[in-house]
Design a protein around this motif. Structure first.
Motif, PDB file in Angstrom:
ATOM      1  N   LYS A   1     -10.592  -1.688   0.422  1.00 56.33           N
ATOM      2  CA  LYS A   1     -11.085  -0.465   0.830  1.00 56.33           C
ATOM      3  C   LYS A   1     -10.259  -0.010   2.076  1.00 56.33           C
ATOM      4  O   LYS A   1      -9.280  -0.728   2.573  1.00 56.33           O
ATOM      5  N   ASN A   2     -10.481   1.240   2.787  1.00 54.12           N
ATOM      6  CA  ASN A   2      -9.653   1.658   3.640  1.00 54.12           C
ATOM      7  C   ASN A   2      -9.870   0.965   4.909  1.00 54.12           C
ATOM      8  O   ASN A   2      -8.896   0.698   5.808  1.00 54.12           O
TER       9      ASN A   2
ATOM     10  N   ARG B   1      -5.747  -0.411  -3.416  1.00 57.65           N
ATOM     11  CA  ARG B   1      -6.869   0.113  -3.901  1.00 57.65           C
ATOM     12  C   ARG B   1      -7.165  -0.145  -5.358  1.00 57.65           C
ATOM     13  O   ARG B   1      -8.224  -0.178  -5.670  1.00 57.65           O
TER      14      ARG B   1
ATOM     15  N   SER C   1      -0.343   0.895  -0.676  1.00 56.59           N
ATOM     16  CA  SER C   1      -2.190   1.421  -0.742  1.00 56.59           C
ATOM     17  C   SER C   1      -2.760   1.417  -2.103  1.00 56.59           C
ATOM     18  O   SER C   1      -3.833   1.221  -2.349  1.00 56.59           O
TER      19      SER C   1
END
Length: 830
Positions: free
Chosen positions: A745-746, A740, A736
């Motif tokens: 993006k999430n 990132r 992650s």
């Protein structure tokens, strides 16, 4: 050190433990159930029979047999038979088992009725006790009438239970009990009628073993049999022991699946600890110490997991009497014994250590240099240790299988089957991953490509997840397909060529009138089969009496006392196929009679084409020779025969007939049955549609029990999945951070994870269903010998359902990943 390290990793270790809890619970619950069943059967052996011993025969006892029966002074007697009964007030008919009782039977256990006093006064009042379910079905009450043959009796009460009877048996032919003095008046016991005479004895101080040894050979020679309460309970115990073995293996598969999860999770866990182990060795820790640190952890979770699983298994005991009530001829009393509990804890400890042994061995061979660099190489000593560990695991699994099955070959076949299934799932999963990697969709979107790449990332558990998901789906899908193979095999064709009503015990002088009744109801006569009863007199010039006393004989004992129902005809039926010899259509009685016998009879009688067999037909000895051996499909719902004579031989012998017809609707079937019962009380009518409904009901109940056990495998697979997801949590957080940092993006990270687990869910469940299709096809062709028409239900329900479940579990871990900032992870790993 083991305690300190375990506290830091307690969440992951608890998930390792959870992987084996359900497997242990399943094994312990089945073991406790089997032990309780055995104890109950031994404790209630007299109540199961209702007497200390009995003598039974399927014909009126001859002079010598009657002398033995009388010399022992029976305390009660019975004659039972299957017949049609009518309920005049309700205008209904039903095939039942009639039991004509005389005396104060049962001596042990209770005759449970409603009202209660009916059990004590039906003999004196001259009433009938009718199965409680049957009374509900026809809306009958005490005081209503029941017509049995030529007599009509008042219903004294509803029969709830009698020793030795089960709900499943009652669903096939509900029970009706009447005083035996009324049996003759029914006029139902005519030539060819299936009947059984039983004489019950209450002699608690009798030496049953000596009695059986002395009388059994004598009674067998007179076509009678002695049964003691101990021998009956022993047979019942062996029957349920086979069911217990099957359930044990199902539970053992769930435990194996959990152990595979432990092996995989511990493998990743140890990989992450390599650097810490190298540091410990730099500080002076020995190989033994570093190995023991993690061994103690695994042993701890094994003991704790075994204890929790055992407690759950003990709790599950309360369900078994409810679930299996209809299959047991007695009330099951649950007691808890120490042996299965100790076994559960030990099994948790040993299985955890065994399956964690391969990854644990890596700690032994970690070099202090791993602090500076990771070589990834494995020494020759490590390879040898791995082979030894694998051998120990296989031997232990075989030992457990043998303990569960009590048979060397069955245990070997089971272990082989397990390894083959795991191997196929692993191979297909690996091959599929290679295909995805080789034909990688480079033109797809970023999230799709990244989700597929995650299947190959370091520390991935793709294979383990696919095996867990695939095996669980395979078990449930195979059960589903097999159930419908059995249903299709028992199902009746809905065409006028397929008989669905069979009338039995039709006497020769009644045939014409029965045929006329069929025609008056616009129903065709599809079959008119003559039946002749006979017994074996000699096989290959050895008399039956000589064979009974010959301990070296290879001939099965059931043949020596069996009353054969044979027929004569000039053609084969659809359920028969000639395996050896020539089919003889017709001959005269002056020649040596050429008969055709079934494959199983040939094997049990140890005879082949050309061998001599002599039959006793109502006192007349008939010399026969085996002309052909047939393969018979006994599972078809139509009359099949072990022995078939050619036309021209038995036409003048004492006989009765079976006639078959096809009734297109239940209403026309009911009308015919009512008319036949009114005109011919001795004739019984079997409605194959009702039989099929009974078969379907029994299969549904059995399926529920097996599904209940398969649920352990599915749930264990889910826990393995959760453990695998949690084990790779920190790896996900690192990914992650990188994503990132690159600007992801999430929403994209969420999509990547969702797609990855959706791929795993779809692929794993699809593999399980496809493997179930192949195994079910093989079962259909080679075991059931039926065409296989797959059901679409697994594709519509199991595939999306399991895929969605995998997706939900995968996403349950993503919250922590999304909430972890890149800076937090960089500081943690800086």
């Amino acid at each position: 050190m083991a305690w300190r390290d375990a506290k830091a990793s307690r969440a992951r270790l608890l998930l390792f433990m959870a992987s084996i809890i359900l497997g242990i619970a399943a094994v312990v619950s089945i073991q406790l159930f089997s032990q309780n069943l055995t104890d109950n059967i031994q404790r209630q052996s007299k109540s199961l029979m209702g007497a200390d011993f009995l003598i039974d025969t399927d014909q009126v006892p001859n002079e010598r047999a009657q002398a033995i029966i009388d010399s022992l002074k029976p305390d009660a007697s019975e004659v039972n038979f299957v017949s049609m009964v009518a309920f005049p007030k309700k205008n209904g008919t039903k095939l039942v088992r009639v039991r004509g009782l005389q005396g104060d039977f049962p001596f042990y256990g209770d005759l449970e009725t409603q009202p209660v006093q009916a059990a004590f006064n039906y003999q004196t009042s001259g009433g009938a006790l009718v199965d409680a379910t049957l009374m509900l079905q026809y809306n009958l009450n005490a005081g209503d009438s029941i017509k049995i043959g030529e007599i009509t009796l008042p219903i004294a009460g509803a029969l709830n239970a009698i020793p030795g009877n089960s709900a499943v048996a009652s669903s096939v032919a509900p029970m009706v009990i009447i005083p035996s003095r009324f049996v003759a008046g029914t006029e139902l016991l005519q030539f060819g009628s299936r009947k059984e005479y039983q004489f019950y004895y209450k002699q608690p101080n009798a030496d049953l073993i000596a009695l059986e040894e002395k009388l059994q050979p004598i009674l067998e020679a007179e076509n009678a049999d002695l049964d003691t309460h101990t021998s009956t309970s022993s047979r019942l115990g062996r029957r349920y022991e086979n069911v217990g073995s099957f359930l044990n293996l199902t539970a053992f598969i769930a435990l194996l699946l959990g152990c595979v999860g432990i092996a995989s999770s511990v493998n990743i866990y140890i990989k992450e600890k390599i650097k810490a182990i190298a540091i410990l060795k730099c500080l002076g820790a020995s190989r033994k110490q570093s190995f023991l640190i993690f061994l103690i952890q695994i042993a701890g979770i094994g003991i704790l997991g075994g204890l929790i699983g055992t407690l759950i298994g003990v709790g599950l005991q309360q369900l078994f009497p409810i679930v299996l009530k209809e299959f047991l001829p007695f009330d099951l009393t649950i007691t808890i014994t120490a042996q299965p509990i100790i076994m559960g804890v030990l099994l948790g400890l040993v299985m955890s250590i065994l399956f964690a042994l391969l990854p644990l061995l890596r700690t032994w061979y970690v070099s202090p240099l791993e602090v500076l660099r990771f070589s990834g190489e494995t020494s020759k000593q490590a390879h040898k240790a791995r082979f030894v560990a694998i051998a120990v695991i296989v031997l232990f699994l075989y030992a457990i299988s043998y303990w569960l099955l009590r048979d060397f070959l069955f245990a070997l076949a089971f272990i082989g089957g397990v390894f083959i299934t795991f191997g196929i799932l692993t191979s297909i999963a690996t091959f599929t991953m290679h295909l995805v990697k080789k034909y990688f969709p480079k033109g797809a979107g970023f999230t799709t490509r990244q989700s597929l790449l995650n299947l190959f990332r370091p520390n991935n558990q793709t294979i383990v997840l696919l095996v867990a998901i695939g095996l669980g789906t395979f078990l449930i899908s195979t059960l589903h397909f097999t159930k419908y193979i059995l249903m299709d095999k028992a199902a009746l064709g809905q065409t006028a060529e397929s008989a669905n009503l069979i009338t039995i015990d039709v006497q020769p002088d009644q045939v014409g009138e029965v045929v006329s009744t069929f025609k008056a109801n616009n129903l065709p006569v599809l079959d008119n089969i003559p039946l002749v009863t006979m017994r074996l007199h000699s096989i290959k010039n050895e008399s039956v009496n000589e064979l009974r006393t010959d301990s070296t004989s290879m001939i099965k004992s059931w043949l020596l006392n069996h009353e054969f129902r044979t027929t004569y005809r000039n053609k084969l039926t659809d359920s028969e196929e000639i395996l050896a010899g020539q089919w003889v259509t017709e001959q005269s009685a002056d020649e040596t009679i050429q008969i055709s016998i079934s494959e199983n009879l040939a094997e049990d009688a140890n005879v082949t084409v050309g061998d001599a067999m002599v039959f006793n037909v109502q006192g007349v000895l008939m010399q026969t020779e085996v002309a052909s051996i047939r393969k018979v499909d006994w599972t078809t719902l139509q009359p099949n025969f072990s022995v078939v004579f050619p036309a021209g031989v038995l036409e003048s012998a004492p006989q009765f007939h079976v006639l078959a017809t096809y009734a297109p609707t239940e209403e026309r079937s009911a009308n015919l049955q009512r008319e036949l019962v009114t005109k011919f009380p001795n004739v019984s009518v079997i409605d194959l549609r009702q039989m099929f409904a009974v078969v379907e009901d029994i299969l549904n109940k059995v399926s529920w029990i097996i599904n209940f056990m398969a649920f352990f495998s599915i749930l264990t697979g889910i826990i393995v999945l959760i453990g695998s997801v949690r084990t790779s949590k920190y790896q996900r957080i690192k990914e992650s951070v990188l994503l990132r940092t690159l600007g992801a993006k999430n929403k994209q990270i969420l999509s990547i994870t969702a797609l990855e687990y959706l791929f795993l869910g779809i692929l794993g469940s699809l593999l399980g269903i496809l493997l179930a299709l192949v195994s079910s096809l093989l079962l259909a062709l080679f075991v059931f010998e039926e065409p296989f028409t797959p059901s679409i239900l697994p594709f519509l329900v199991f595939l999306p359902g399991i895929s969605l479940l995998v997706l939900v579990i995968g996403l349950s871990n993503i919250r922590g990943v999304l909430m972890s900032s890149p800076l937090e992870v960089l500081r943690k790993n800086g």
